[in-house]
Design a protein around this motif. Structure first.
Motif, PDB file in Angstrom:
ATOM      1  N   ARG A  59       0.830  -1.198   0.000  1.00 51.17           N
ATOM      2  CA  ARG A  59       0.000   0.000   0.000  1.00 51.17           C
ATOM      3  C   ARG A  59       0.873   1.261   0.000  1.00 51.17           C
ATOM      4  NH1 ARG A  59      -1.466   3.752   3.128  1.00 51.17           N
ATOM      5  NH2 ARG A  59      -0.499   2.913   5.002  1.00 51.17           N
ATOM      6  N   LYS A  60       1.915   1.255   0.828  1.00 55.23           N
ATOM      7  CA  LYS A  60       2.818   2.408   0.871  1.00 55.23           C
ATOM      8  C   LYS A  60       3.539   2.594  -0.455  1.00 55.23           C
ATOM      9  CE  LYS A  60       3.776   2.707   5.806  1.00 55.23           C
ATOM     10  NZ  LYS A  60       4.785   2.632   6.862  1.00 55.23           N
ATOM     11  N   LYS A  61       3.938   1.488  -1.057  1.00 54.41           N
ATOM     12  CA  LYS A  61       4.623   1.559  -2.342  1.00 54.41           C
ATOM     13  C   LYS A  61       3.703   2.163  -3.403  1.00 54.41           C
ATOM     14  CE  LYS A  61       7.163  -1.346  -5.585  1.00 54.41           C
ATOM     15  NZ  LYS A  61       7.563  -2.711  -5.926  1.00 54.41           N
ATOM     16  N   LYS A  62       2.446   1.724  -3.426  1.00 53.85           N
ATOM     17  CA  LYS A  62       1.487   2.281  -4.380  1.00 53.85           C
ATOM     18  C   LYS A  62       1.258   3.765  -4.117  1.00 53.85           C
ATOM     19  CE  LYS A  62      -1.073  -1.948  -5.453  1.00 53.85           C
ATOM     20  NZ  LYS A  62      -2.357  -2.633  -5.380  1.00 53.85           N
ATOM     21  N   GLU A  63       1.160   4.117  -2.839  1.00 50.74           N
ATOM     22  CA  GLU A  63       0.952   5.519  -2.459  1.00 50.74           C
ATOM     23  C   GLU A  63       2.142   6.376  -2.917  1.00 50.74           C
ATOM     24  OE1 GLU A  63      -1.059   8.729  -1.015  1.00 50.74           O
ATOM     25  OE2 GLU A  63      -1.844   6.693  -1.059  1.00 50.74           O
ATOM     26  N   GLU A  64       3.368   5.868  -2.700  1.00 52.39           N
ATOM     27  CA  GLU A  64       4.562   6.615  -3.118  1.00 52.39           C
ATOM     28  C   GLU A  64       4.602   6.776  -4.633  1.00 52.39           C
ATOM     29  OE1 GLU A  64       7.984   4.629  -1.480  1.00 52.39           O
ATOM     30  OE2 GLU A  64       7.429   5.138   0.580  1.00 52.39           O
ATOM     31  N   THR A  65       4.255   5.689  -5.332  1.00 53.77           N
ATOM     32  CA  THR A  65       4.242   5.752  -6.796  1.00 53.77           C
ATOM     33  C   THR A  65       3.228   6.778  -7.267  1.00 53.77           C
ATOM     34  OG1 THR A  65       4.839   3.412  -6.893  1.00 53.77           O
ATOM     35  CG2 THR A  65       3.920   4.364  -8.893  1.00 53.77           C
ATOM     36  N   LYS A  66       2.064   6.779  -6.639  1.00 48.61           N
ATOM     37  CA  LYS A  66       1.015   7.730  -7.000  1.00 48.61           C
ATOM     38  C   LYS A  66       1.490   9.163  -6.740  1.00 48.61           C
ATOM     39  CE  LYS A  66      -3.750   8.943  -5.855  1.00 48.61           C
ATOM     40  NZ  LYS A  66      -4.875   8.650  -4.971  1.00 48.61           N
ATOM     41  N   GLN A  67       2.135   9.395  -5.596  1.00 51.38           N
ATOM     42  CA  GLN A  67       2.629  10.737  -5.272  1.00 51.38           C
ATOM     43  C   GLN A  67       3.706  11.178  -6.259  1.00 51.38           C
ATOM     44  OE1 GLN A  67       3.920  10.642  -1.202  1.00 51.38           O
ATOM     45  NE2 GLN A  67       1.861  11.030  -0.392  1.00 51.38           N
ATOM     46  N   LYS A  68       4.603  10.274  -6.638  1.00 54.64           N
ATOM     47  CA  LYS A  68       5.651  10.616  -7.600  1.00 54.64           C
ATOM     48  C   LYS A  68       5.050  11.009  -8.948  1.00 54.64           C
ATOM     49  CE  LYS A  68       9.481   8.002  -5.654  1.00 54.64           C
ATOM     50  NZ  LYS A  68      10.436   6.922  -5.829  1.00 54.64           N
ATOM     51  N   LYS A  69       4.011  10.278  -9.358  1.00 55.66           N
ATOM     52  CA  LYS A  69       3.355  10.608 -10.627  1.00 55.66           C
ATOM     53  C   LYS A  69       2.711  11.987 -10.555  1.00 55.66           C
ATOM     54  CE  LYS A  69       2.301   5.998 -12.430  1.00 55.66           C
ATOM     55  NZ  LYS A  69       1.237   5.062 -12.786  1.00 55.66           N
ATOM     56  N   GLU A  70       2.053  12.252  -9.419  1.00 57.73           N
ATOM     57  CA  GLU A  70       1.411  13.561  -9.254  1.00 57.73           C
ATOM     58  C   GLU A  70       2.446  14.685  -9.227  1.00 57.73           C
ATOM     59  OE1 GLU A  70      -1.066  13.414  -5.769  1.00 57.73           O
ATOM     60  OE2 GLU A  70      -2.473  12.000  -6.686  1.00 57.73           O
ATOM     61  N   GLN A  71       3.565  14.452  -8.552  1.00 59.15           N
ATOM     62  CA  GLN A  71       4.626  15.472  -8.505  1.00 59.15           C
ATOM     63  C   GLN A  71       5.217  15.687  -9.887  1.00 59.15           C
ATOM     64  OE1 GLN A  71       7.412  14.127  -5.573  1.00 59.15           O
ATOM     65  NE2 GLN A  71       6.244  15.025  -3.857  1.00 59.15           N
ATOM     66  N   ALA A  72       5.417  14.594 -10.610  1.00 59.83           N
ATOM     67  CA  ALA A  72       5.973  14.713 -11.956  1.00 59.83           C
ATOM     68  C   ALA A  72       5.009  15.480 -12.853  1.00 59.83           C
ATOM     69  CB  ALA A  72       6.265  13.332 -12.529  1.00 59.83           C
TER      70      ALA A  72
END
Length: 121
Positions: free
Chosen positions: A91-104
């Motif tokens: 879940r944390k990994k998915k959350e981090e991936t989602k945040q990175k995409k949003e930041q990008a």
């Protein structure tokens, strides 16, 4: 008189011999009875020992079963916690991936932000 003395001695000797024989028979009977009582007591003690050994074996088996059940329960609890930890990491990994995409997307890196066209017109 001597004949009478011999006769009385013979009677006395017979009486003493009979009494000794009776006492010997009584002693033999008592010894036999004591031996029989000892045998019965030994059998009783052996039976008690067997029952105690059986109870001990049963108690050990019950303790082993209880320990096995406790071990199984601990193992299941450990598996559950490991599964929860793995799910939390995912879940944390998915959350981090989602945040990175949003930041990008916000920063416009890697062509993640769509081009905006401005037209006057």
């Amino acid at each position: 008189i001597e004949a009478r003395l011999r006769e009385e001695r013979a009677k006395l000797e017979e009486k003493v011999t009979a009494q000794l024989a009776e006492e010997e028979a009584a002693m033999l009977a008592a010894a036999h009875q004591k031996k029989e009582e000892e045998r019965k007591e030994k059998e009783l003690l052996e039976k008690m020992l067997q029952e105690n050994e059986k109870k001990i074996a049963q108690a050990q088996k019950e303790e082993e079963d209880r320990q096995r059940a406790a071990d199984e329960q601990r193992f299941q609890e450990m598996e559950r916690k490991q599964k929860e930890a793995a799910e939390e990491r995912e879940r944390k990994k998915k959350e981090e991936t989602k945040q990175k995409k949003e930041q990008a997307k916000i920063l416009g890196k890697g062509k993640a932000r769509p081009k905006l066209s401005f037209s006057l017109g």
